[in-house]
Design a protein around this motif. Structure first.
Motif, PDB file in Angstrom:
ATOM      1  N   HIS A   7       0.837  -1.199   0.000  1.00  0.00           N
ATOM      2  CA  HIS A   7       0.000   0.000   0.000  1.00  0.00           C
ATOM      3  C   HIS A   7       0.874   1.253   0.000  1.00  0.00           C
ATOM      4  CE1 HIS A   7       0.894  -0.900   4.214  1.00  0.00           C
ATOM      5  NE2 HIS A   7       0.836   0.401   4.402  1.00  0.00           N
ATOM      6  N   CYS A   8       0.234   2.383  -0.250  1.00  0.00           N
ATOM      7  CA  CYS A   8       0.931   3.672  -0.194  1.00  0.00           C
ATOM      8  C   CYS A   8       1.072   4.104   1.268  1.00  0.00           C
ATOM      9  CB  CYS A   8       0.161   4.718  -1.002  1.00  0.00           C
ATOM     10  SG  CYS A   8      -1.463   5.109  -0.323  1.00  0.00           S
ATOM     11  N   LEU A   9       1.723   5.226   1.476  1.00  0.00           N
ATOM     12  CA  LEU A   9       1.986   5.731   2.823  1.00  0.00           C
ATOM     13  C   LEU A   9       0.703   5.966   3.615  1.00  0.00           C
ATOM     14  CD1 LEU A   9       4.172   6.726   4.810  1.00  0.00           C
ATOM     15  CD2 LEU A   9       3.989   8.987   3.741  1.00  0.00           C
ATOM     16  N   GLY A  11      -2.371   4.697   2.855  1.00  0.00           N
ATOM     17  CA  GLY A  11      -3.279   3.554   2.785  1.00  0.00           C
ATOM     18  C   GLY A  11      -4.437   3.719   1.809  1.00  0.00           C
ATOM     19  N   ALA A  12      -4.508   4.844   1.089  1.00  0.00           N
ATOM     20  CA  ALA A  12      -5.608   5.063   0.148  1.00  0.00           C
ATOM     21  C   ALA A  12      -5.527   4.147  -1.072  1.00  0.00           C
ATOM     22  CB  ALA A  12      -5.653   6.521  -0.302  1.00  0.00           C
ATOM     23  N   VAL A  13      -4.309   3.716  -1.422  1.00  0.00           N
ATOM     24  CA  VAL A  13      -4.101   2.789  -2.537  1.00  0.00           C
ATOM     25  C   VAL A  13      -3.453   1.529  -1.984  1.00  0.00           C
ATOM     26  CG1 VAL A  13      -2.971   2.397  -4.764  1.00  0.00           C
ATOM     27  CG2 VAL A  13      -3.800   4.690  -4.180  1.00  0.00           C
ATOM     28  N   SER A  14      -4.021   0.393  -2.328  1.00  0.00           N
ATOM     29  CA  SER A  14      -3.420  -0.883  -1.938  1.00  0.00           C
ATOM     30  C   SER A  14      -3.319  -1.757  -3.191  1.00  0.00           C
ATOM     31  CB  SER A  14      -4.243  -1.573  -0.847  1.00  0.00           C
ATOM     32  OG  SER A  14      -5.558  -1.816  -1.294  1.00  0.00           O
ATOM     33  N   PHE A  15      -2.527  -2.799  -3.084  1.00  0.00           N
ATOM     34  CA  PHE A  15      -2.352  -3.671  -4.237  1.00  0.00           C
ATOM     35  C   PHE A  15      -2.024  -5.086  -3.798  1.00  0.00           C
ATOM     36  CE2 PHE A  15       1.775  -1.774  -3.365  1.00  0.00           C
ATOM     37  CZ  PHE A  15       2.669  -2.828  -3.484  1.00  0.00           C
ATOM     38  N   LYS A  16      -2.207  -6.000  -4.743  1.00  0.00           N
ATOM     39  CA  LYS A  16      -1.884  -7.409  -4.515  1.00  0.00           C
ATOM     40  C   LYS A  16      -1.154  -7.934  -5.746  1.00  0.00           C
ATOM     41  CE  LYS A  16      -5.349 -10.238  -4.309  1.00  0.00           C
ATOM     42  NZ  LYS A  16      -6.444 -11.162  -3.945  1.00  0.00           N
ATOM     43  N   CYS A  77      -1.113  11.061  -0.791  1.00  0.00           N
ATOM     44  CA  CYS A  77       0.162  11.181  -0.069  1.00  0.00           C
ATOM     45  C   CYS A  77       1.369  11.304  -0.995  1.00  0.00           C
ATOM     46  CB  CYS A  77       0.347  10.005   0.891  1.00  0.00           C
ATOM     47  SG  CYS A  77       0.518   8.394   0.088  1.00  0.00           S
ATOM     48  N   GLY A  78       1.183  11.090  -2.287  1.00  0.00           N
ATOM     49  CA  GLY A  78       2.274  11.250  -3.246  1.00  0.00           C
ATOM     50  C   GLY A  78       3.203  10.057  -3.380  1.00  0.00           C
ATOM     51  N   THR A  79       2.912   8.960  -2.710  1.00  0.00           N
ATOM     52  CA  THR A  79       3.782   7.787  -2.787  1.00  0.00           C
ATOM     53  C   THR A  79       3.839   7.268  -4.222  1.00  0.00           C
ATOM     54  OG1 THR A  79       3.244   7.138  -0.529  1.00  0.00           O
ATOM     55  CG2 THR A  79       4.130   5.416  -1.963  1.00  0.00           C
ATOM     56  N   HIS A  80       5.068   7.078  -4.735  1.00  0.00           N
ATOM     57  CA  HIS A  80       5.252   6.496  -6.059  1.00  0.00           C
ATOM     58  C   HIS A  80       5.115   4.992  -5.922  1.00  0.00           C
ATOM     59  CE1 HIS A  80       7.834   5.420  -9.681  1.00  0.00           C
ATOM     60  NE2 HIS A  80       6.675   5.853 -10.116  1.00  0.00           N
TER      61      HIS A  80
END
Length: 142
Positions: A7-9, A11-16, A77-80
């Motif tokens: 996930h991003c910093l 938690g708005a975007v998560s992935f599997k 949050c801008g996490t790449h």
């Protein structure tokens, strides 16, 4: 295969991830240095092996190769998180630091090593590729 999640910093975007990485590497290209102020640890997976939940923002740039590179970030949050190339649509790049268990990945090469700063700590035990490596060969199952 063990599924990997991340996930991003914020938690708005998560992935599997539902496949083993095709390649794991530390990238020293100038774009990755701008993103991280260092090299970035990335893994390459088949596009269909990445499931994303949440909204992404895109930044698109034309690479020296002429391919369109899309980098994807969390808009909050801008996490790449991810990258993809128009020249290799069958692959997605995932930033290892966003995995829930980043130690489950071991880099196997330094790429764009010719662009690394003189102070960079490149592990001599890893394969060294001066620029962009060739894409991984598809496995017989693909």
């Amino acid at each position: 295969m063990t599924e990997r999640t991340g996930h991003c910093l914020c938690g708005a975007v998560s992935f599997k991830l539902t496949a083993e990485p095709l390649a794991t590497r530390i990238c020293w290209c100038r774009d990755c240095q701008h993103l991280a102020s260092n090299g970035t640890v990335n893994l390459l997976v088949p596009t269909e092996a990445l499931a994303i939940s949440g909204t992404l923002s895109d930044y698109i740039k034309i690479a020296d190769s002429g391919n369109e590179i899309t980098r994807q970030f969390c808009p909050s949050c801008g996490t790449h998180l991810f990258a993809k190339s128009s020249g290799r649509p069958q692959f997605r790049v995932v930033r290892v630091g966003n995995l829930d268990a980043p130690s489950s990945i071991q880099p196997h090469m330094n790429i764009w090593a010719s662009s690394a700063p003189t102070w960079a700590c490149l592990d001599v035990a890893l394969e060294r590729v001066e620029q962009q490596p060739l894409p991984p060969k598809p496995s017989p199952a693909q």
